[in-house]
Design a protein around this motif. Structure first.
Motif, PDB file in Angstrom:
ATOM      1  N   TRP A   1      11.309  38.876 -12.242  1.00  0.00           N
ATOM      2  CA  TRP A   1      11.731  40.241 -12.535  1.00  0.00           C
ATOM      3  C   TRP A   1      11.516  40.419 -14.188  1.00  0.00           C
ATOM      4  CZ3 TRP A   1      17.128  41.515 -14.624  1.00  0.00           C
ATOM      5  CH2 TRP A   1      17.241  42.804 -14.777  1.00  0.00           C
ATOM      6  N   ALA A   2      11.781  39.394 -15.021  1.00  0.00           N
ATOM      7  CA  ALA A   2      11.686  39.528 -16.212  1.00  0.00           C
ATOM      8  C   ALA A   2      10.430  39.876 -16.479  1.00  0.00           C
ATOM      9  CB  ALA A   2      12.045  38.216 -16.954  1.00  0.00           C
ATOM     10  N   MET A   3       9.346  39.013 -15.887  1.00  0.00           N
ATOM     11  CA  MET A   3       7.870  39.308 -16.089  1.00  0.00           C
ATOM     12  C   MET A   3       7.570  40.464 -15.695  1.00  0.00           C
ATOM     13  SD  MET A   3       7.238  36.554 -17.119  1.00  0.00           S
ATOM     14  CE  MET A   3       5.986  35.507 -17.236  1.00  0.00           C
ATOM     15  N   ASN A   4       8.121  41.155 -14.773  1.00  0.00           N
ATOM     16  CA  ASN A   4       7.885  42.469 -14.457  1.00  0.00           C
ATOM     17  C   ASN A   4       7.860  43.339 -15.784  1.00  0.00           C
ATOM     18  OD1 ASN A   4       7.204  45.003 -13.493  1.00  0.00           O
ATOM     19  ND2 ASN A   4       8.933  44.625 -11.661  1.00  0.00           N
ATOM     20  N   ASP A   5       8.732  43.069 -16.709  1.00  0.00           N
ATOM     21  CA  ASP A   5       8.922  43.878 -17.771  1.00  0.00           C
ATOM     22  C   ASP A   5       8.017  43.317 -18.873  1.00  0.00           C
ATOM     23  OD1 ASP A   5      10.614  46.071 -18.758  1.00  0.00           O
ATOM     24  OD2 ASP A   5      10.990  44.506 -20.482  1.00  0.00           O
ATOM     25  N   CYS A   6       7.147  42.263 -18.872  1.00  0.00           N
ATOM     26  CA  CYS A   6       6.369  41.516 -19.712  1.00  0.00           C
ATOM     27  C   CYS A   6       5.335  42.551 -20.130  1.00  0.00           C
ATOM     28  CB  CYS A   6       5.791  40.416 -19.153  1.00  0.00           C
ATOM     29  SG  CYS A   6       4.498  40.698 -18.123  1.00  0.00           S
ATOM     30  N   ARG A   7       5.146  43.544 -19.135  1.00  0.00           N
ATOM     31  CA  ARG A   7       4.095  44.415 -19.588  1.00  0.00           C
ATOM     32  C   ARG A   7       4.321  45.107 -20.756  1.00  0.00           C
ATOM     33  NH1 ARG A   7       2.884  48.577 -15.186  1.00  0.00           N
ATOM     34  NH2 ARG A   7       3.862  46.997 -13.500  1.00  0.00           N
ATOM     35  N   THR A   8       5.704  45.309 -21.109  1.00  0.00           N
ATOM     36  CA  THR A   8       6.044  46.087 -22.374  1.00  0.00           C
ATOM     37  C   THR A   8       6.311  44.919 -23.238  1.00  0.00           C
ATOM     38  OG1 THR A   8       8.449  45.967 -21.671  1.00  0.00           O
ATOM     39  CG2 THR A   8       7.055  47.959 -21.033  1.00  0.00           C
ATOM     40  N   ALA A   9       6.365  44.055 -23.268  1.00  0.00           N
ATOM     41  CA  ALA A   9       6.337  42.807 -24.153  1.00  0.00           C
ATOM     42  C   ALA A   9       5.075  42.666 -25.175  1.00  0.00           C
ATOM     43  CB  ALA A   9       7.112  41.544 -23.469  1.00  0.00           C
ATOM     44  N   ARG A  10       5.607  42.385 -26.335  1.00  0.00           N
ATOM     45  CA  ARG A  10       4.671  42.146 -27.193  1.00  0.00           C
ATOM     46  C   ARG A  10       4.788  40.902 -28.088  1.00  0.00           C
ATOM     47  NH1 ARG A  10       4.375  46.551 -24.701  1.00  0.00           N
ATOM     48  NH2 ARG A  10       5.013  47.917 -26.327  1.00  0.00           N
ATOM     49  N   PRO A  11       4.017  39.969 -28.382  1.00  0.00           N
ATOM     50  CA  PRO A  11       2.658  39.877 -27.933  1.00  0.00           C
ATOM     51  C   PRO A  11       2.522  40.120 -26.153  1.00  0.00           C
ATOM     52  CG  PRO A  11       2.897  38.084 -28.837  1.00  0.00           C
ATOM     53  CD  PRO A  11       4.003  38.901 -28.947  1.00  0.00           C
TER      54      PRO A  11
ATOM     55  N   MET B   1       0.960  29.786  -5.726  1.00  0.00           N
ATOM     56  CA  MET B   1       0.290  31.164  -5.069  1.00  0.00           C
ATOM     57  C   MET B   1       0.292  32.201  -5.957  1.00  0.00           C
ATOM     58  SD  MET B   1       0.494  32.860  -1.298  1.00  0.00           S
ATOM     59  CE  MET B   1       2.227  32.836  -1.196  1.00  0.00           C
ATOM     60  N   LEU B   2      -0.535  32.852  -6.035  1.00  0.00           N
ATOM     61  CA  LEU B   2      -0.814  34.149  -7.046  1.00  0.00           C
ATOM     62  C   LEU B   2       0.177  35.397  -6.741  1.00  0.00           C
ATOM     63  CD1 LEU B   2      -3.030  32.213  -7.902  1.00  0.00           C
ATOM     64  CD2 LEU B   2      -4.314  34.008  -8.446  1.00  0.00           C
ATOM     65  N   SER B   3       1.449  34.870  -6.581  1.00  0.00           N
ATOM     66  CA  SER B   3       2.332  36.141  -6.309  1.00  0.00           C
ATOM     67  C   SER B   3       2.419  36.993  -7.347  1.00  0.00           C
ATOM     68  CB  SER B   3       3.458  35.476  -5.975  1.00  0.00           C
ATOM     69  OG  SER B   3       4.209  34.720  -6.984  1.00  0.00           O
ATOM     70  N   GLY B   4       2.424  38.408  -7.020  1.00  0.00           N
ATOM     71  CA  GLY B   4       2.521  39.164  -8.097  1.00  0.00           C
ATOM     72  C   GLY B   4       1.349  39.720  -8.854  1.00  0.00           C
ATOM     73  N   LYS B   5       0.014  39.321  -8.270  1.00  0.00           N
ATOM     74  CA  LYS B   5      -1.227  39.561  -8.812  1.00  0.00           C
ATOM     75  C   LYS B   5      -1.340  40.887  -8.756  1.00  0.00           C
ATOM     76  CE  LYS B   5      -3.736  39.268  -4.709  1.00  0.00           C
ATOM     77  NZ  LYS B   5      -5.151  38.788  -4.279  1.00  0.00           N
ATOM     78  N   HIS B   6      -0.706  41.661  -7.617  1.00  0.00           N
ATOM     79  CA  HIS B   6      -0.690  43.059  -7.397  1.00  0.00           C
ATOM     80  C   HIS B   6      -0.385  43.943  -8.496  1.00  0.00           C
ATOM     81  CE1 HIS B   6      -1.620  45.610  -3.633  1.00  0.00           C
ATOM     82  NE2 HIS B   6      -2.541  45.496  -4.481  1.00  0.00           N
ATOM     83  N   HIS B   7       0.745  43.172  -9.495  1.00  0.00           N
ATOM     84  CA  HIS B   7       1.339  43.947 -10.362  1.00  0.00           C
ATOM     85  C   HIS B   7       0.393  43.989 -11.551  1.00  0.00           C
ATOM     86  CE1 HIS B   7       5.317  44.432  -8.657  1.00  0.00           C
ATOM     87  NE2 HIS B   7       4.546  43.600  -7.706  1.00  0.00           N
ATOM     88  N   PHE B   8      -0.688  43.411 -11.741  1.00  0.00           N
ATOM     89  CA  PHE B   8      -1.594  43.189 -12.825  1.00  0.00           C
ATOM     90  C   PHE B   8      -2.283  44.672 -13.070  1.00  0.00           C
ATOM     91  CE2 PHE B   8      -0.193  39.012 -13.076  1.00  0.00           C
ATOM     92  CZ  PHE B   8      -0.419  38.758 -14.438  1.00  0.00           C
ATOM     93  N   GLU B   9      -3.233  44.740 -13.925  1.00  0.00           N
ATOM     94  CA  GLU B   9      -4.035  46.034 -14.004  1.00  0.00           C
ATOM     95  C   GLU B   9      -4.721  46.279 -12.727  1.00  0.00           C
ATOM     96  OE1 GLU B   9      -6.241  46.039 -17.699  1.00  0.00           O
ATOM     97  OE2 GLU B   9      -4.609  44.704 -18.550  1.00  0.00           O
ATOM     98  N   GLY B  10      -5.336  44.974 -12.258  1.00  0.00           N
ATOM     99  CA  GLY B  10      -5.977  44.857 -10.952  1.00  0.00           C
ATOM    100  C   GLY B  10      -5.724  43.874 -10.271  1.00  0.00           C
ATOM    101  N   PRO B  11      -5.730  43.914  -8.935  1.00  0.00           N
ATOM    102  CA  PRO B  11      -5.410  42.767  -8.010  1.00  0.00           C
ATOM    103  C   PRO B  11      -6.144  41.362  -8.064  1.00  0.00           C
ATOM    104  CG  PRO B  11      -6.646  44.722  -6.803  1.00  0.00           C
ATOM    105  CD  PRO B  11      -6.327  45.144  -8.103  1.00  0.00           C
ATOM    106  N   SER B  12      -7.339  41.586  -8.891  1.00  0.00           N
ATOM    107  CA  SER B  12      -8.080  40.338  -9.062  1.00  0.00           C
ATOM    108  C   SER B  12      -7.872  40.078 -10.402  1.00  0.00           C
ATOM    109  CB  SER B  12      -9.367  40.626  -8.840  1.00  0.00           C
ATOM    110  OG  SER B  12      -9.918  41.753  -9.481  1.00  0.00           O
ATOM    111  N   GLU B  13      -7.031  40.848 -11.262  1.00  0.00           N
ATOM    112  CA  GLU B  13      -6.931  40.179 -12.801  1.00  0.00           C
ATOM    113  C   GLU B  13      -6.302  38.933 -13.054  1.00  0.00           C
ATOM    114  OE1 GLU B  13      -8.272  42.173 -14.883  1.00  0.00           O
ATOM    115  OE2 GLU B  13      -7.421  41.211 -16.682  1.00  0.00           O
TER     116      GLU B  13
END
Length: 130
Positions: free
Chosen positions: A61-71, A84-96
């Motif tokens: 859940w914390a990682m979900n907020d990492c997109r706003t974290a800097r760096p 398993m690459l769980s959550g890959k869907h939360h990246f810019e792209g599914p294959s990112e």
DNA sequence: CGCCTGACGAAAC
DNA sequence: GGTTTCGCCAGGC
């Protein structure tokens, strides 16, 4: 391993009272940022290293907020306990996520890290929180 | 204020 | 041994 690092990253200082969660977030980010290139770890491992072994979900859940974290936090190096690459869907792209991992030398097949146990990086074993 | 959801994990069935 | 349920803890509705 004499390379036991000491995490002293006193996060951005929790300016607000009762911001334990924010502190937790920062701790998660701090550990994630310490993951060596070409290595991966699991949410549960990070949580365990922080003392929240029973709350792996909070780590994710914390990682979900990492997109706003800097760096930016290398969340792509964090997978679930089976690699398993769980959550890959939360990246810019599914294959990112997979893309970034492969780019660092981590083999990924069928949304799963190959030789996961081999490149697994255990924060609680490599780090020391003093 | 209660119920559902969620980038997980482990135990129960 | 694969599938289902429960536990964690916080946030959204």
């Amino acid at each position: 391993m004499a390379t036991r690092k000491t995490v002293t990253e006193k996060p951005r200082a929790v300016k607000q009272p009762g911001a334990d969660t924010l502190n937790f977030f920062e701790q998660v980010y701090a550990v994630a940022r310490l993951i060596p290139k070409g290595r991966v770890t699991s949410y549960g491992a990070i949580g365990a290293a922080l003392g929240a072994k029973s709350s792996a979900r909070m780590v994710g859940w914390a990682m979900n907020d990492c997109r706003t974290a800097r760096p930016k936090v290398p969340a792509h190096r964090v997978v679930n306990r089976v690699g398993m690459l769980s959550g890959k869907h939360h990246f810019e792209g599914p294959s990112e996520k997979e893309k970034l991992l492969v780019k660092e030398g981590v083999k990924v097949k069928n949304d799963q890290v190959v030789d996961f146990a081999k490149i697994f990086w255990d924060p609680s074993a490599e780090l020391s929180f003093d």
